[in-house]
Design an enzyme around this catalytic site. Structure first.
Site, PDB file in Angstrom:
ATOM      1  CG  ASN A 290      -1.751   1.224   1.342  1.00 13.56           C
ATOM      2  OD1 ASN A 290      -1.789   2.048   0.426  1.00 13.56           O
ATOM      3  ND2 ASN A 290      -2.433   1.389   2.469  1.00 13.56           N
TER       4      ASN A 290
ATOM      5  CB  SER B 220       5.336  -1.958  12.064  1.00  9.35           C
ATOM      6  OG  SER B 220       4.956  -0.615  12.296  1.00  9.35           O
TER       7      SER B 220
ATOM      8  N   GLY C 115       2.710   2.152  10.823  1.00 11.98           N
ATOM      9  CA  GLY C 115       3.693   3.231  10.707  1.00 11.98           C
ATOM     10  C   GLY C 115       4.375   3.579  12.011  1.00 11.98           C
TER      11      GLY C 115
ATOM     12  CD  GLU D 169      -3.423  -2.429   7.168  1.00 13.40           C
ATOM     13  OE1 GLU D 169      -2.293  -2.645   6.721  1.00 13.40           O
ATOM     14  OE2 GLU D 169      -4.074  -1.410   6.916  1.00 13.40           O
TER      15      GLU D 169
ATOM     16  CE  LYS E  54      -0.129   3.122   4.779  1.00 12.09           C
ATOM     17  NZ  LYS E  54      -0.003   3.206   6.217  1.00 12.09           N
TER      18      LYS E  54
ATOM     19  CG  HIS F  88      -5.662   1.957   5.165  1.00  8.14           C
ATOM     20  ND1 HIS F  88      -5.237   2.870   6.106  1.00  8.14           N
ATOM     21  CD2 HIS F  88      -4.661   1.058   5.021  1.00  8.14           C
ATOM     22  CE1 HIS F  88      -4.020   2.531   6.509  1.00  8.14           C
ATOM     23  NE2 HIS F  88      -3.643   1.438   5.867  1.00  8.14           N
TER      24      HIS F  88
ATOM     25  CD  GLU G 174      -2.778   5.414   6.742  1.00  8.32           C
ATOM     26  OE1 GLU G 174      -2.762   5.469   5.501  1.00  8.32           O
ATOM     27  OE2 GLU G 174      -1.874   4.865   7.414  1.00  8.32           O
TER      28      GLU G 174
HETATM   29  P1  13P Z   1       3.150   0.247   7.617  1.00  8.31           P
HETATM   30  O1  13P Z   1       3.625  -1.056   7.014  1.00  8.31           O
HETATM   31  O2  13P Z   1       3.916   1.434   7.139  1.00  8.31           O
HETATM   32  O3  13P Z   1       3.060   0.142   9.119  1.00  8.31           O
HETATM   33  O4  13P Z   1       1.654   0.456   7.084  1.00  8.31           O
HETATM   34  C1  13P Z   1       0.748  -0.593   7.138  1.00  8.31           C
HETATM   35  C2  13P Z   1      -0.442  -0.203   6.381  1.00  8.31           C
HETATM   36  O5  13P Z   1      -1.178   0.693   6.763  1.00  8.31           O
HETATM   37  C3  13P Z   1      -0.712  -0.906   5.130  1.00  8.31           C
HETATM   38  O6  13P Z   1      -1.973  -0.622   4.668  1.00  8.31           O
END
Ligand code: 13P
Length: 251
Positions: A9, A214, A174, A168, A11, A96, A98
């Site tokens: 992803n 992560s 992150g 997740e 982002k 997601h 976010e």
């Molecule tokens: P990270 O791997 O940067 O923690 O992000 C995970 C994520 O949100 C994937 O959709």
């Protein structure tokens, strides 16, 4: 039997040029070293058409990171599921954390998005997960169950069987703080049991449930070796071809 999947992803990262360079790098590595899992790149919308052309579709699939909850019309700035499909993408990441936190996505709007994705023959990679306070209050099981029930359990077993889930935990995204392999297995098993209670053991067994948060080359093997963890949804570590390949090579 269910597929193992490693999905990136990206982002809101990478210009068009940077993104296509990355897609080509990932593709070249995987064409030379055939992966033992399905690999997907979740790119920004504007990259998708070029990314589809840049990869060998038998090795790398392309995902959008969102789609609209409406079919078409006066929704400035939105991208419909039909538009995503028309680019050649095969997947769409939905729900997601976010998008839930910053753009007000709800289980109700995600229900619409899921229906439209499936109606347009896109595979939803549907994200669920709890925030830290919910984990600390031991509400994480209830949280993910409600997310699944409200957004997905209107689907028939046949429709549901086309969905990929991604657990997740928001506190692991992150942050460099990953769920332990035991925490991941515990909640993935719970999610699979929730699916089994609704759709039966066969549908539950055939559903891919990815872990995200992560995940990196150094912890992927331990996470993916759990019986109910069928791969990963990868943020930061999907932005460099070598790092991403390190995760794919865990299978
Ligand atoms: P990270 O791997 O940067 O923690 O992000 C995970 C994520 O949100 C994937 O959709």
């Amino acid at each position: 039997m269910r597929q193992n999947i490693v999905a990136g992803n990206w982002k809101m990262n990478n210009t068009l040029e940077e993104g296509i360079t990355l897609a080509k790098e990932v593709n070249a590595i995987l064409v030379a070293n055939k992966p033992n899992c399905k690999v997907v790149l979740g790119t920004p919308f504007i990259h998708i058409t070029e990314a589809v052309k840049a990869v060998d579709s038998s090795v790398v699939g392309i995902a959008a990171q969102n789609c609209a909850d409406k079919v078409s019309g006066a929704y400035t700035g939105e991208i419909s599921a039909a538009m995503v499909k028309s680019t050649g993408a095969q997947y769409v990441i939905l729900g997601h954390s976010e998008r839930r936190a910053y753009y007000g996505e709800t289980n109700a709007s995600l229900k619409e998005k899921t229906d439209l994705a499936l109606a347009n023959d896109l595979t939803p990679i549907f994200c669920i997960g709890e925030v830290l306070e919910e984990r600390e209050a031991e509400k994480h099981f209830d949280v993910v169950k409600t997310q699944i029930e409200e957004a997905l359990f209107h689907l028939s077993a046949d429709a549901f069987s086309k969905v990929v889930l991604a657990y997740e935990p928001v506190w692991a995204i992150g942050t460099g703080k990953t769920a332990s392999p035991e925490q991941a297995q515990e909640i993935h098993a719970f999610i699979r049991q929730t699916l089994a209670d609704k759709y039966g053991a066969e549908v539950a067994d055939n559903t891919s449930i990815l872990y995200g948060g992560s995940c990196k080359a150094s912890n992927a093997k331990e996470l993916f070796s759990n019986p109910d963890v069928d791969g990963g949804l990868i943020g930061g570590a999907s932005l460099k071809a070598e790092d991403f390949h390190g995760i794919i090579a865990a299978f």
